[in-house]
Design a protein around this motif. Structure first.
Motif, PDB file in Angstrom:
ATOM      1  N   ALA A 610      -3.728  -1.845 -20.076  1.00 59.61           N
ATOM      2  CA  ALA A 610      -3.975  -1.043 -18.872  1.00 59.61           C
ATOM      3  C   ALA A 610      -3.866  -1.892 -17.621  1.00 59.61           C
ATOM      4  O   ALA A 610      -4.214  -3.075 -17.606  1.00 59.61           O
ATOM      5  N   LYS A 611      -3.396  -1.275 -16.567  1.00 61.57           N
ATOM      6  CA  LYS A 611      -3.263  -1.962 -15.286  1.00 61.57           C
ATOM      7  C   LYS A 611      -4.620  -2.093 -14.611  1.00 61.57           C
ATOM      8  O   LYS A 611      -5.510  -1.274 -14.839  1.00 61.57           O
ATOM      9  N   PRO A 612      -4.791  -3.115 -13.783  1.00 64.13           N
ATOM     10  CA  PRO A 612      -6.032  -3.215 -13.001  1.00 64.13           C
ATOM     11  C   PRO A 612      -6.224  -1.957 -12.168  1.00 64.13           C
ATOM     12  O   PRO A 612      -5.264  -1.398 -11.635  1.00 64.13           O
ATOM     13  N   THR A 635       2.928  13.214   7.366  1.00 65.22           N
ATOM     14  CA  THR A 635       2.896  13.131   5.912  1.00 65.22           C
ATOM     15  C   THR A 635       2.091  11.904   5.520  1.00 65.22           C
ATOM     16  O   THR A 635       2.299  10.822   6.070  1.00 65.22           O
ATOM     17  N   LEU A 636       1.171  12.094   4.584  1.00 68.61           N
ATOM     18  CA  LEU A 636       0.360  10.995   4.070  1.00 68.61           C
ATOM     19  C   LEU A 636       0.666  10.829   2.586  1.00 68.61           C
ATOM     20  O   LEU A 636       0.612  11.794   1.820  1.00 68.61           O
ATOM     21  N   VAL A 637       1.000   9.612   2.198  1.00 68.92           N
ATOM     22  CA  VAL A 637       1.246   9.281   0.797  1.00 68.92           C
ATOM     23  C   VAL A 637       0.195   8.267   0.356  1.00 68.92           C
ATOM     24  O   VAL A 637       0.047   7.212   0.981  1.00 68.92           O
ATOM     25  N   VAL A 638      -0.525   8.596  -0.704  1.00 69.90           N
ATOM     26  CA  VAL A 638      -1.515   7.694  -1.289  1.00 69.90           C
ATOM     27  C   VAL A 638      -1.020   7.302  -2.678  1.00 69.90           C
ATOM     28  O   VAL A 638      -0.707   8.170  -3.510  1.00 69.90           O
ATOM     29  N   LYS A 639      -0.923   6.005  -2.924  1.00 68.70           N
ATOM     30  CA  LYS A 639      -0.457   5.495  -4.219  1.00 68.70           C
ATOM     31  C   LYS A 639      -1.637   4.962  -5.016  1.00 68.70           C
ATOM     32  O   LYS A 639      -2.579   4.390  -4.450  1.00 68.70           O
ATOM     33  N   PHE A 640      -1.561   5.137  -6.356  1.00 70.62           N
ATOM     34  CA  PHE A 640      -2.652   4.764  -7.244  1.00 70.62           C
ATOM     35  C   PHE A 640      -2.198   3.709  -8.238  1.00 70.62           C
ATOM     36  O   PHE A 640      -0.989   3.497  -8.444  1.00 70.62           O
ATOM     37  N   ALA A 641      -3.180   3.046  -8.855  1.00 69.91           N
ATOM     38  CA  ALA A 641      -2.904   1.910  -9.733  1.00 69.91           C
ATOM     39  C   ALA A 641      -2.080   2.283 -10.947  1.00 69.91           C
ATOM     40  O   ALA A 641      -1.391   1.435 -11.527  1.00 69.91           O
ATOM     41  N   ALA A 667      -7.118   3.859  -6.003  1.00 71.94           N
ATOM     42  CA  ALA A 667      -6.026   3.865  -5.036  1.00 71.94           C
ATOM     43  C   ALA A 667      -5.575   2.439  -4.745  1.00 71.94           C
ATOM     44  O   ALA A 667      -6.364   1.487  -4.815  1.00 71.94           O
ATOM     45  N   VAL A 668      -4.295   2.311  -4.412  1.00 70.71           N
ATOM     46  CA  VAL A 668      -3.726   1.025  -4.021  1.00 70.71           C
ATOM     47  C   VAL A 668      -3.480   0.985  -2.521  1.00 70.71           C
ATOM     48  O   VAL A 668      -3.778   0.013  -1.848  1.00 70.71           O
ATOM     49  N   SER A 669      -2.919   2.097  -1.980  1.00 66.59           N
ATOM     50  CA  SER A 669      -2.556   2.111  -0.561  1.00 66.59           C
ATOM     51  C   SER A 669      -2.490   3.536  -0.054  1.00 66.59           C
ATOM     52  O   SER A 669      -2.350   4.491  -0.832  1.00 66.59           O
ATOM     53  N   ALA A 670      -2.563   3.654   1.262  1.00 69.61           N
ATOM     54  CA  ALA A 670      -2.365   4.936   1.948  1.00 69.61           C
ATOM     55  C   ALA A 670      -1.419   4.688   3.103  1.00 69.61           C
ATOM     56  O   ALA A 670      -1.578   3.717   3.860  1.00 69.61           O
TER      57      ALA A 670
END
Length: 719
Positions: A610-612, A635-641, A667-670
């Motif tokens: 599994a990823k951190p 537009t908002l993009v949220v990226k996850f682990a 979450a990683v970033s927004a």
């Protein structure tokens, strides 16, 4: 000054400034000094109505100039005889007409041009060349007649400029011009060219002769550019303004010494005629609103080629250049042909049969980067290597000045009052062509290049960097001469505004809308309101277009959205009580901690790869957005682990908003505006956040700004 006084005496008038100017003979008003962007669309029949292509001429010709001019390259004078025929389009008789004597801007430090330069502590383009003794310029009226009768004339100040500004003159006609009728005014004049100072003048044997003859102002009628009654639109020659005139026909004979290379607006009529060591070149061009020319005995043999495209005639292209800039001739020709192809494809066919490009010589750069119908000046370099700053500057100047042939030339907007319709829209269209070419700005002249930092930006990125975004003071629709932040934002902020509007509407729809604008308003004089209406109707997105114009053309609202905060926290079992088997059981403290640890160990054993940021418990991610300016759809993009993402829209007109998700991964970033639609945004650095600090973007942008800062300053308002 002495010649001007002599001209006044010849017409039985007191010397300029020695007596009050009497009222005009017909009471027709002048355009207001602070006139700016028009909000009411012009009438459908304005300027004779849209040109359909079946009319006998491309434009509804109002003026006809027949000029014979002789250059004295030693004294740097042009002696001229002008026969001006003007048609009264109005429904009222006209007794007083107004003309521009633009060359008087360089008559003395008391002109509007130099007064503004002095009061604003700024120069023209390269900082302003100081005019030394013997280098001033002017235009002297020697005789003015109508049907053989002398015409009294008076210097006037439509913009309430200095009393000694002589750039606008009123002729009081002995015979009224009836509605629909025409009159002919005969004028003898002498123009003293200045040492090249702003767009025109001489340097050595080089002569760039622009704004050199008495040129009649524009009588606007009700329904044209917001007018409700006939009015003369005839502003003084300001430091940062350019020009506005009626369409017509020019028949000009230019006599110069033998051995001089001549280039001019329009088509050469037959071979030049030589007599007594002088050579006369005869040029004619219809459906234009100005005429400029050049003469130099140092020019290399001009580079010549032809171009044609769908709907356009065969175009004869000449590049006139000095020997020291021979390396620039072929690249300039290529850029000119590329421009002909692109503007013809994206707006409409090029309608003329000639295009003349002049590269001024070394030390005459103040004459570079200026446009006239079928004729413009470019930039020269002793060496031009692909991928260098010199290549970019050569291309951008050529493309930009050619583009003026459409927005200033064919569309013929009022550059005093609505300069964004030319300078700003042209800057934007230039960026589109460079974008299609994939051409970047290579700042290889920067010292940072020596250590491997050589930023490359698009033309739109450069415009964005140079545009005032945090505290814009002047609307793009403001006039050219009454601006707190100077002329640069007309170019850079307008281009950035249109870039963002295109991103909202869509590239293809936006281009189609501009084609419709060009179709409706070619060979007329559109206003900002006319552009707004054409884009709104043709794009089918009226609400978007009208909102954009209201906020960013008629006003200059800041756009400043940012990701204020991002958190992503495990949703762990919480202490408390709960029912189980009919009993209430309390869970918490050490027992709860042990249970959580056990679940984590069990999950990790089952998911060794599994990823951190993943585990047995979900994560609650919260992103807070803040707004400090005008609302724009975001537009908002949220990226996850785990590699997944969430995309949401923020369309509300509000100062902040909070989005929240519960998902299996942290979450990683927004990131706001991931497609980089909103170039007006004050800072792109605060558009994104990561949970872990990452300084790389800030370091990269800081380097780019450092390398390009001086470049930007040198580009603003130079073309």
């Amino acid at each position: 000054m002495a010649l001007l006084m002599a001209g006044a005496a010849l017409n039985a008038e007191p010397p300029p400034g020695s007596a009050a100017v009497p009222p005009s003979l017909d009471g027709i008003a002048l355009a207001l000094p602070g006139a700016a962007a028009v909000t009411v669309p012009s009438a459908p029949d304005a300027w004779g109505g849209a040109r359909t292509g079946i009319e006998p001429t491309l434009s509804d010709r109002v003026v006809d100039y027949r000029i014979a001019a002789t250059l004295d390259p030693v004294r740097h004078t042009v002696t001229g005889r002008q026969q001006l025929t003007w048609r009264n389009r109005s429904k009222v008789a006209v007794r007083s007409i107004y003309l521009h004597l633009y060359m008087n801007a360089f008559e003395s430090g008391d002109s509007t041009f130099f007064t503004e330069m002095r009061l604003r502590a700024t120069g023209f383009r390269s900082g302003g060349l100081g005019v030394r003794e013997g280098e001033w310029g002017h235009i002297a009226l020697k005789s003015v007649t109508q049907g053989g009768s002398r015409v009294p004339w008076w210097f006037v100040h439509p913009d309430n400029g200095p009393a000694l500004d002589h750039t606008v003159v009123r002729f009081d006609l002995p015979q009224a011009v009836a509605p629909g009728a025409s009159t002919t005014i005969d004028t003898d004049f002498v123009t003293q060219l200045p040492r090249v100072v702003a767009r025109a003048g001489y340097f050595g044997s080089f002569h760039l002769v622009g704004q050199w003859f008495p040129k009649i102002g524009v009588l606007e009628l009700p329904g044209e550019r917001g007018a409700t009654a006939p009015r003369w639109n005839v502003h003084e020659y300001h430091l940062n303004s350019e020009f506005y005139a009626d369409f017509g026909n020019y028949d000009v004979r230019l006599t110069v010494p033998k051995g001089y290379t001549v280039g001019a607006t329009g088509e050469l009529q037959g071979a030049p005629v030589e007599k007594d060591g002088m050579v006369t070149h005869h040029y004619v061009q219809g459906d234009v609103h100005d005429f400029a020319w050049t003469a130099d005995n140092r020019s290399a043999p001009p580079l010549e080629d032809t171009w044609t495209g769908p709907g356009s005639p065969l175009v004869a292209i000449r590049v006139i250049y000095p020997p020291e800039y021979a390396a620039s001739a072929a690249p300039t020709m290529k850029a000119a042909k590329d421009s002909l192809a692109y503007f013809s494809k994206t707006l409409g066919p090029y309608p003329y049969r000639t295009l003349t490009v002049v590269i001024p010589p070394l030390n005459a750069s103040e004459a570079s980067g200026m446009e006239y119908p079928t004729f413009f000046t470019a930039d020269g370099f002793g060496e031009v290597r692909p991928g260098t700053l010199s290549q970019y500057m050569l291309d951008i100047t050529t493309i930009h000045e050619f583009g003026h042939g459409y927005f200033y030339g064919i569309l013929a907007s009022n550059e005093f009052e609505e300069p964004m319709l030319d300078e700003g829209v042209n800057q934007y269209w230039e960026g589109r062509l460079l974008r299609e070419r994939g051409q970047l700005i290579y700042a290889t002249s920067s010292k940072l290049a020596a250590i491997g930092v050589a930023p490359r930006l698009t033309d739109f990125e450069l415009s964005r960097m140079a545009a005032p975004r945090d505290a814009p003071a002047d609307a793009p629709g403001q006039n050219a001469y009454d601006r707190l932040q100077g002329i640069g934002p007309i170019y850079m902020r307008t281009a950035t505004v249109l870039h963002d509007l295109e991103a909202r509407i869509g590239k293809d729809a936006f281009e189609a809308a501009f084609k419709e604008y060009y179709r409706r308003w070619k060979f007329r004089h559109p206003s900002v309101a006319d552009l707004r209406e054409a884009l709104a109707q043709a794009s089918g997105q009226r609400a978007t277009v009208e909102d954009f114009f209201a906020r960013q053309m008629y006003r200059a609202e800041k756009v400043d959205d940012r990701v204020a905060e991002i958190t992503s926290v495990e949703e762990l079992p919480q202490p408390g009580t709960g029912e189980a088997g009919g009993k209430w059981i309390e869970q918490g403290g050490k027992a709860l901690d042990e249970r959580i640890d056990a679940q984590r160990k069990q999950w990790k054993k089952a998911h060794p790869d599994a990823k951190p940021g993943m585990g047995p418990f979900p994560f609650r991610t919260t992103v807070t957005l803040r707004r400090s300016g005008a609302p724009v759809p975001q537009t908002l993009v949220v990226k996850f682990a785990d590699g997944s993402s969430e995309t949401v829209r923020w369309d509300m007109d509000e100062k902040w908003h909070r989005f929240s998700w519960v998902r299996p991964a942290r979450a990683v970033s927004a990131e706001l505006d991931p497609q980089r639609i909103h170039y007006l945004d004050v800072s792109k650095l605060d558009d994104s956040r990561t949970l872990a600090a990452d300084h790389r973007p800030a370091l990269r942008w800081t380097s780019d700004y450092a390398a390009l800062f001086q470049l930007i300053l040198s580009l603003i308002a130079t073309v």
